[in-house]
Structure formats: structure tokens, C-alpha cells
Design an enzyme around this catalytic site. Structure first.
Site, mmCIF file in Angstrom:
data_model
loop_
_atom_site.group_PDB
_atom_site.id
_atom_site.type_symbol
_atom_site.label_atom_id
_atom_site.label_comp_id
_atom_site.label_asym_id
_atom_site.label_seq_id
_atom_site.Cartn_x
_atom_site.Cartn_y
_atom_site.Cartn_z
ATOM 1 C CG HIS A 76 37.570 41.722 45.382
ATOM 2 N ND1 HIS A 76 36.844 41.357 44.226
ATOM 3 C CD2 HIS A 76 36.699 41.863 46.620
ATOM 4 C CE1 HIS A 76 35.272 42.066 45.396
ATOM 5 N NE2 HIS A 76 35.683 41.432 46.515
ATOM 6 C CG ASP A 112 39.030 41.609 41.784
ATOM 7 O OD1 ASP A 112 38.468 40.605 42.262
ATOM 8 O OD2 ASP A 112 37.682 42.544 41.887
ATOM 9 C CB SER A 164 32.245 41.803 47.208
ATOM 10 O OG SER A 164 33.051 40.534 46.422
#
Length: 319
Positions: A280, A250, A156
Site C-alpha cells: 500500500h 496490502d 486509498s
């Protein structure tokens, strides 16, 4: 592919009393506590193969005279690799504890020493401080573990910085990376892809949360065009072999796919590992969602495949 059944039930359970409170409606302390509470579960303390990983915390001096912590993971089976790992959490949440299970998994699966970086976080330390800490940590890793295949990795927001570190290393020659691992990377500050995604909300991470994280990390909007932030428009040539992992459900899915395609177009060897049925943050769910565990193992197998075969055990310089 439909959303994984266990993830569907998890999301349904979390929304039983109404939609979760947006990150922007929480204080920084409240948001960090919630993130840790969701990331750390009893089994994440380490068990089975994970118990064979020893850890030690070290302090690293930053360029501005401050210091930050790194946690070093050393597996029993050592194949001469080392990862500098940058945790996710929107540059403001998460830490070495939230990503402990993911780092233990990487250490065991790759036979690698893992250096997890507790970089200083926004909003107290906005861009470029977290990125500079990441660069400093990568240099520290290279000095402390010479002769190893060095991978820069992150998930991320951590993947965003990992790519920024790889770009800096390419331009300065300070660190040589054998590969990079980018797990559901954040690379488009315009949020064009995320806002147009069918998964813009309702799948644990929302576009509104993303926008808030960018605001915390980049309070000066003029910095959003910096190459280390607007990574889809950066010069991506001459980077190390790369594994890009995405999740189907996501809001960052499409920008991850676009990044993989742009890297490939410049001649960088790329392996894109999709995450069918996953959301995610699945790297932090390996101990409770079998599909997340299986996909994480595949991602790490793909990374191992771009590195050299076993190079023999290297002594780790700490107890």
C-alpha cells in the site's frame, strides 16, 4: 510473488528499532508530520520530465462558505484531458505536497492537467465535509477546463472519495466523467476483508491504522452504512470506465479486487491492475522503488487506454 526486495529492505530498516508507533498513539500533528516526512524526499521536488510541469495554486469556495486549496499541474504536452485528483492518507493525513510526485507523474504520462485537491481533513472536519469538498472541486474543474476528458481519481482514502464523487455525478448530472482511477481503494468500513488478510500488519499499513482512520473520519458509526462510505454495497451501475489498482501486500487488496468484480458485474468497463510484490502506498514510492514506478506507469497506461486518443492541445487558463 515475493515482496519486492527494495520494499523488504525499506520495511526492515524502518523496524530496526522496533515496530513503528501506531497512528492512534500519535497526535494528529505528529501523524501528519511523519506522513509528510515519509512521502517527500529530495528527488520529489521534480526533475527530468517532471520539471516540465508548471503548477499554480488556486482557492475554491466550498458550499458552506469556507474555501480550500487546489494545485493545478499543466504538462508541456497536452492531450485534452483533466484529472481531479484526491490524495490518500486516511482522510486525515496527506495533502497536495505529499502527493506532488504522483500528480506530476500523472500529468506527464497522460498529457493531462491535474487538479490536486487539498480537501479539509478529519478529525477537524469529519465526513461528509472532505467528500463535499471533493465534489465541489470536481465541479470547479469541470467549469475551469471545459471540453476536456475529465477523470476522477484518487488513491486509498482518496479513491474512496473519488468513487463517492462519481456516484454523486451520476445521480445529479453535475459533472460528466470519461473515466475513474481508483488506486488501492478503501471501500469496506467493516474491515472484514482487511482483518482477514494475510497482510493485516507488517506492511506499512495495518488494520489498526485503518480502524483509527475510520474512527476519525466517521465519529458517528451510523454513517458507516452511507452508500458513499460502504461502497461495496452501493449501487455501482452506470459509472464511467474504471481502472482499479491493487497492491499484493496490502490489507486492502481483497476489497479492491471485490470492488472491481462488483463494478464489472453491473456492466461497468473495468481494468484491474494488480501490484505484484508491492505494498500500500506504492504510488508515493515511484522515485525510489523501480517496481513501484513501473507499475504506476502501467496503471496510467491502462487509464489512457480507456480514454479517447489524443484530442489536441487545449490552452490552460493560467500562467
Amino acid at each position: 510473488m515475493p515482496l519486492d526486495r527494495m520494499l523488504h529492505n525499506l520495511i526492515k530498516w524502518q523496524r530496526a528499532e522496533g515496530p513503528p508507533t501506531p497512528v492512534r498513539a500519535l497526535t494528529v500533528e505528529e501523524a501528519r508530520e511523519r506522513y509528510l516526512r515519509n512521502a517527500i524526499r529530495p528527488r520529489s521536488a521534480g526533475g527530468g520530465a517532471h520539471a516540465a510541469v508548471s503548477t499554480a495554486d488556486r482557492m475554491v469556495d466550498s458550499a458552506d462558505g469556507s474555501s480550500f486549496r487546489v494545485r493545478v499541474y499543466a504538462p508541456e504536452t497536452d492531450e485534452g484531458r483533466v484529472l481531479t485528483y484526491l490524495h490518500g492518507g486516511g482522510w486525515s493525513l496527506g495533502d497536495v505536497d505529499s502527493h506532488d510526485w504522483a500528480c506530476r507523474t500523472a500529468a506527464v504520462s497522460l498529457g493531462a492537467v491535474v487538479v490536486s485537491v487539498d480537501y479539509r481533513r478529519a478529525p477537524e472536519f469529519p465526513y461528509p465535509t472532505p467528500l463535499h469538498d471533493a465534489m465541489t472541486a470536481a465541479r470547479w474543474t469541470a467549469r475551469c477546463f471545459p471540453g476536456r476528458e475529465h477523470v476522477i481519481a484518487g488513491d486509498s482514502a482518496g479513491a474512496n472519495m473519488a468513487l463517492g464523487v462519481a456516484l454523486d455525478a451520476r445521480d445529479t448530472g453535475d459533472v460528466e466523467f470519461a473515466g475513474q482511477l481508483l488506486v488501492y481503494p478503501v471501500v469496506d468500513p467493516t474491515l472484514r476483508f482487511a482483518s482477514n488478510s494475510a497482510c493485516a500488519e507488517g506492511y506499512l499499513l495495518s488494520v489498526d491504522d485503518l480502524a483509527h482512520h475510520y474512527d476519525q473520519y466517521l465519529p458517528d458509526p451510523r454513517r458507516r452504512s452511507d452508500p458513499a462510505v460502504d461502497l461495496l454495497n452501493a449501487d455501482l451501475r452506470n459509472l464511467p470506465p474504471t481502472v482499479v489498482a491493487t497492491a499484493e501486500f496490502d490489507p486492502l487488496h481483497d476489497e479492491g479486487v471485490e470492488l472491481a468484480e462488483k463494478l464489472r458485474a453491473t456492466g461497468v468497463p473495468v481494468r484491474h491492475v494488480p501490484g505484484p510484490g508491492l505494498v500500500h502506498g506504492y504510488f508515493l514510492m515511484q522515485d525510489i522503488v523501480p517496481a513501484a514506478s513501473a507499475r504506476a506507469r502501467l496503471v496510467l497506461d491502462e487509464l489512457a487506454a480507456v480514454l479517447s486518443p489524443e484530442r489536441g492541445a487545449k490552452p490552460v487558463p493560467f500562467g
